[in-house]
Scaffold this motif. Structure first.
Motif, PDB file in Angstrom:
ATOM      1  N   VAL A 164       5.780   2.624 -51.965  1.00  0.00           N
ATOM      2  CA  VAL A 164       6.478   3.886 -51.698  1.00  0.00           C
ATOM      3  C   VAL A 164       7.467   4.180 -52.820  1.00  0.00           C
ATOM      4  N   GLN A 165       7.959   5.416 -52.842  1.00  0.00           N
ATOM      5  CA  GLN A 165       8.992   5.807 -53.795  1.00  0.00           C
ATOM      6  C   GLN A 165      10.357   5.330 -53.303  1.00  0.00           C
ATOM      7  N   ASN A 166      11.334   5.271 -54.199  1.00  0.00           N
ATOM      8  CA  ASN A 166      12.700   4.945 -53.789  1.00  0.00           C
ATOM      9  C   ASN A 166      13.168   5.951 -52.743  1.00  0.00           C
ATOM     10  N   GLY A 167      13.905   5.479 -51.755  1.00  0.00           N
ATOM     11  CA  GLY A 167      14.363   6.385 -50.707  1.00  0.00           C
ATOM     12  C   GLY A 167      14.936   5.614 -49.539  1.00  0.00           C
ATOM     13  N   ALA A 168      15.143   6.313 -48.427  1.00  0.00           N
ATOM     14  CA  ALA A 168      15.726   5.715 -47.226  1.00  0.00           C
ATOM     15  C   ALA A 168      14.614   5.389 -46.233  1.00  0.00           C
ATOM     16  N   TYR A 169      14.554   4.128 -45.807  1.00  0.00           N
ATOM     17  CA  TYR A 169      13.495   3.685 -44.898  1.00  0.00           C
ATOM     18  C   TYR A 169      14.091   2.771 -43.823  1.00  0.00           C
ATOM     19  N   THR A 170      13.409   2.723 -42.671  1.00  0.00           N
ATOM     20  CA  THR A 170      13.782   1.768 -41.626  1.00  0.00           C
ATOM     21  C   THR A 170      13.159   0.418 -41.946  1.00  0.00           C
ATOM     22  N   ILE A 171      13.606  -0.622 -41.219  1.00  0.00           N
ATOM     23  CA  ILE A 171      13.115  -1.963 -41.527  1.00  0.00           C
ATOM     24  C   ILE A 171      11.675  -2.168 -41.058  1.00  0.00           C
ATOM     25  N   GLU A 172      11.124  -1.235 -40.263  1.00  0.00           N
ATOM     26  CA  GLU A 172       9.746  -1.375 -39.781  1.00  0.00           C
ATOM     27  C   GLU A 172       8.754  -0.511 -40.554  1.00  0.00           C
ATOM     28  N   GLN A 173       9.265   0.342 -41.448  1.00  0.00           N
ATOM     29  CA  GLN A 173       8.356   1.208 -42.202  1.00  0.00           C
ATOM     30  C   GLN A 173       7.664   0.422 -43.314  1.00  0.00           C
ATOM     31  N   GLU A 174       6.435   0.794 -43.589  1.00  0.00           N
ATOM     32  CA  GLU A 174       5.656   0.134 -44.637  1.00  0.00           C
ATOM     33  C   GLU A 174       6.188   0.532 -46.007  1.00  0.00           C
ATOM     34  N   LEU A 175       6.493  -0.478 -46.831  1.00  0.00           N
ATOM     35  CA  LEU A 175       7.003  -0.223 -48.182  1.00  0.00           C
ATOM     36  C   LEU A 175       5.933  -0.451 -49.248  1.00  0.00           C
ATOM     37  N   ALA A 176       5.023  -1.372 -48.985  1.00  0.00           N
ATOM     38  CA  ALA A 176       3.975  -1.677 -49.962  1.00  0.00           C
ATOM     39  C   ALA A 176       2.776  -2.276 -49.230  1.00  0.00           C
ATOM     40  N   VAL A 177       1.632  -2.217 -49.910  1.00  0.00           N
ATOM     41  CA  VAL A 177       0.414  -2.837 -49.396  1.00  0.00           C
ATOM     42  C   VAL A 177      -0.138  -3.742 -50.502  1.00  0.00           C
ATOM     43  N   VAL A 178      -0.488  -4.968 -50.126  1.00  0.00           N
ATOM     44  CA  VAL A 178      -0.995  -5.954 -51.078  1.00  0.00           C
ATOM     45  C   VAL A 178      -2.432  -6.315 -50.698  1.00  0.00           C
ATOM     46  N   ARG A 179      -3.306  -6.391 -51.712  1.00  0.00           N
ATOM     47  CA  ARG A 179      -4.679  -6.859 -51.478  1.00  0.00           C
ATOM     48  C   ARG A 179      -4.771  -8.281 -52.012  1.00  0.00           C
ATOM     49  N   ASN A 180      -5.084  -9.221 -51.127  1.00  0.00           N
ATOM     50  CA  ASN A 180      -5.137 -10.630 -51.546  1.00  0.00           C
ATOM     51  C   ASN A 180      -6.503 -10.990 -52.115  1.00  0.00           C
ATOM     52  N   ALA A 181      -6.680 -12.276 -52.468  1.00  0.00           N
ATOM     53  CA  ALA A 181      -7.911 -12.727 -53.122  1.00  0.00           C
ATOM     54  C   ALA A 181      -9.136 -12.559 -52.228  1.00  0.00           C
ATOM     55  N   LYS A 182      -8.949 -12.532 -50.918  1.00  0.00           N
ATOM     56  CA  LYS A 182     -10.069 -12.347 -49.991  1.00  0.00           C
ATOM     57  C   LYS A 182     -10.424 -10.881 -49.767  1.00  0.00           C
ATOM     58  N   GLY A 183      -9.644  -9.982 -50.397  1.00  0.00           N
ATOM     59  CA  GLY A 183      -9.885  -8.559 -50.215  1.00  0.00           C
ATOM     60  C   GLY A 183      -9.172  -7.970 -49.015  1.00  0.00           C
ATOM     61  N   GLU A 184      -8.367  -8.795 -48.330  1.00  0.00           N
ATOM     62  CA  GLU A 184      -7.626  -8.303 -47.160  1.00  0.00           C
ATOM     63  C   GLU A 184      -6.401  -7.520 -47.620  1.00  0.00           C
ATOM     64  N   GLU A 185      -6.091  -6.457 -46.895  1.00  0.00           N
ATOM     65  CA  GLU A 185      -4.920  -5.647 -47.206  1.00  0.00           C
ATOM     66  C   GLU A 185      -3.779  -6.026 -46.272  1.00  0.00           C
ATOM     67  N   ILE A 186      -2.626  -6.369 -46.853  1.00  0.00           N
ATOM     68  CA  ILE A 186      -1.467  -6.846 -46.089  1.00  0.00           C
ATOM     69  C   ILE A 186      -0.323  -5.853 -46.271  1.00  0.00           C
TER      70      ILE A 186
END
Length: 590
Positions: free
Chosen positions: A165-187
């Motif tokens: 996400v862009q810089n800004g104001a977010y709650t602690i439960e909002q998604e900030l980033a998504v990571v794809r691991n070596a197995k192809g799973e998105e976290i």
């Protein structure tokens, strides 16, 4: 959330419940008990029964009520909002509970650990295409005026950032980033993460003790230093100043974050802590001390099971901030009350008692707590530390009781508080004869490089004089001081100067409440210079009575007040005063 198994209450014994058979619960699993959904934890499993300890008052529960598994262990929520907050033993926010339910915590309180509605100004430190590993910092949040909260990827998460996400104001439960691991799973990565309180957070490696926790308290920094990332016990009977010494350490030690655990203490004492910490100004930043402090309040009238959990909650919060690269100091007050909770639970479980009724596993539980201290390299390759200073409250001030003796096995700094010193208004009331620090040898190189090459030598000389004074006092008690030779009378006089002028410290004096390391060395050098000159006069056969007629001893005692911390050059003037005293006596009596 997927819930675990369910069962029916078979028996109730205070905070301990039993369920007939094994409905499928796991060891250490968190459970919800009865219609009020009281929080509990599985502590025993056999084919015949399941045993649960409940962290809340069990009055009103009856056999046949439902117990529902949460599917995970007891965890704390880790996110911005911890610093400056006040929690109970299982990380429930007491301010919010007081606002909703009043001053006493009712059973079955349904309050979230942190504020999930508040929006935090967030600065992202990663972008799409970046690679992050376990513990990597992917966002920064100004949690308070003193602490920047570094949002980290949970242990075990690594891969390519495919969304940020862009810089800004977010709650602690909002998604900030998504990571794809070596197995192809998105976290999905958020500010908030959970961690089981009984499992230490992982690190890259542990460093040996090489730097002191500088406190500004002379008897600690000079005679009995605590290493940064080390462990210390502060035992003492009622009224010896355990809590006040910990307050002074919390205010002045060079840690970035303070976690204060009030474990089983009296309610009025915890009230004083809460009020004082809310008003204290942090001398480092000028902000309130609460801007870098978290309080865990578990008073003596709260359920004992939650008291048992409180130190694990505190150490887990400390490890979380350590992983950000901060140096954290834990003040645990007191581990004796925690051990008493263990003893009560053990008794209700009908376990075989050991010495004084404490469970046989008291030593292993204490070691598991203190071993979580350390100066480490974190998963994100920064340096952080957790230092544990645990108060011990032996009944009647008896240091031979099991909690004190077992604590001595696992800490390397033992700061024994003395009732006689406390009643004589000697602060801090740390007995220099029964206290010790095993860190001195490890820290000597740091002292030589950062304070002065002769620091350790001066420290050892002071301890030698104090030890000799104790031996001479045994003779004085038997036959009086008049029969002592003058060189031994001099040792008694210099020891008095050390006790009053160096070891005793005034927390209410602007210059004496915190003393920098450089001034501590100058004070030691001045006292030893006085001793050297006086010994030379005694060798010339001058009587000790003649030396006592001078005011030089009182002037050296008053140095701690008369020489400001910012004006060390004034020590030269006191060296000249001692020289003048020496030359005057040589001239008039030579």
């Amino acid at each position: 959330m997927i819930m675990g198994a369910t069962g029916k209450i078979y028996g109730i014994n205070g905070p301990v419940l039993t369920i007939a058979g094994n409905p499928g619960f796991k060891m250490s699993e968190m459970v919800y008990v009865g219609a009020k959904r009281l929080i509990g934890e599985v502590i025993g499993l056999t084919k015949e029964k399941t045993t649960i300890q409940v962290y809340e008052e069990t009055s009103g529960l009856k056999p046949g009520e439902t117990v529902e598994g949460a599917g995970h262990a007891i965890c704390v929520t880790l996110a911005p909002g911890i610093i400056g907050n006040i929690f109970d033993g299982i990380e429930r926010p007491l301010k919010e509970i007081a606002g909703k339910y009043g001053v006493f915590i009712p059973t079955g309180v349904n309050v979230r650990n942190l504020d999930f509605e508040k929006r935090w100004e967030t600065h992202m430190t990663v972008k799409a295409g970046d690679y992050i590993g376990p513990g990597s910092i992917f966002a920064e949040v100004p949690e308070t005026k003193s602490i920047v909260h570094k949002v980290m990827a949970p242990p075990g998460v690594e891969g390519e950032v495919i969304k940020a996400v862009q810089n800004g104001a977010y709650t602690i439960e909002q998604e900030l980033a998504v990571v794809r691991n070596a197995k192809g799973e998105e976290i999905s990565l958020k500010m908030a993460q959970k961690w089981p309180i009984r499992i230490p957070r992982p690190i890259e490696k542990r460093y040996p003790a090489a730097r002191p926790l500088v406190t500004g308290q002379r008897i600690l920094d000079t005679l009995f230093p605590i290493a940064k990332g080390g462990t210390a016990a502060l035992p003492g009977g009622f009224g010896t100043g355990k809590t006040m010494t910990q307050h002074q350490l919390a205010k002045w030690c060079d840690a970035d974050v303070i976690i204060y655990i009030g474990c089983g203490e009296r309610g009025n004492e915890m009230t004083n802590v809460l009020e004082e910490f809310g008003e204290l100004v942090d001398p480092k930043s000028g902000n309130l001390l609460m801007e870098r402090t978290t309080l865990i309040a578990n008073t003596s009238n709260m359920p004992v099971a939650a008291r048992e959990a409180s130190i694990y909650t505190g150490i887990t919060l400390a490890e979380y901030y350590r992983d950000m690269g901060y140096h954290v100091a834990i003040m645990a007050d007191s581990t004796s009350r925690w051990a008493e909770a263990l003893r009560e639970l053990s008794g209700r479980l009908e376990e075989m008692p050991a010495e004084e009724g404490f469970p046989a596993y008291l030593a292993s539980r204490l070691s598991a707590f203190y071993e979580r201290a350390g100066y480490v390299e974190t998963l994100n390759h920064s340096e952080g530390s957790v230092t544990i200073i645990g108060a011990v409250s032996p009944q009647g001030g008896d240091f031979s009781e099991p909690v004190t003796q077992n604590t001595k096995r696992f800490v390397r700094c033992f700061l024994a508080l003395d009732k006689a010193l406390a009643y004589a208004r000697h602060y801090p009331a740390i007995n220099w004869l029964t206290s010790y620090s095993e860190y001195m040898e490890d820290l000597s190189a740091w002292y030589s490089q950062n304070v002065g090459a002769n620091f350790v030598y001066c420290r050892n000389q002071l301890l030698n004089i104090l030890t000799t004074e104790n031996r001479l006092n045994e003779i004085v008690k038997l036959i009086g001081s008049d029969v002592l030779p003058d060189d031994q009378k001099l040792i008694l006089e210099i020891a008095r100067v050390i006790r009053l002028g160096f070891l005793q410290q005034n927390a209410f004096h602007s210059d004496d409440t915190y003393v920098p390391m450089s001034k501590q060395l100058y004070m030691m050098e001045l006292i030893l210079y006085l001793y050297e000159k006086c010994r030379a006069l005694i060798d010339m056969s001058m009587p000790m009575a003649l030396l006592r007629e001078s005011s030089v001893f009182e002037k050296v005692i008053a140095v701690k007040y008369d020489v400001p911390n910012s004006e060390p050059e004034k020590f030269d003037e006191y060296h000249r005063i001692i020289d003048a005293f020496y030359e005057h006596l040589v001239k008039t009596n030579g």
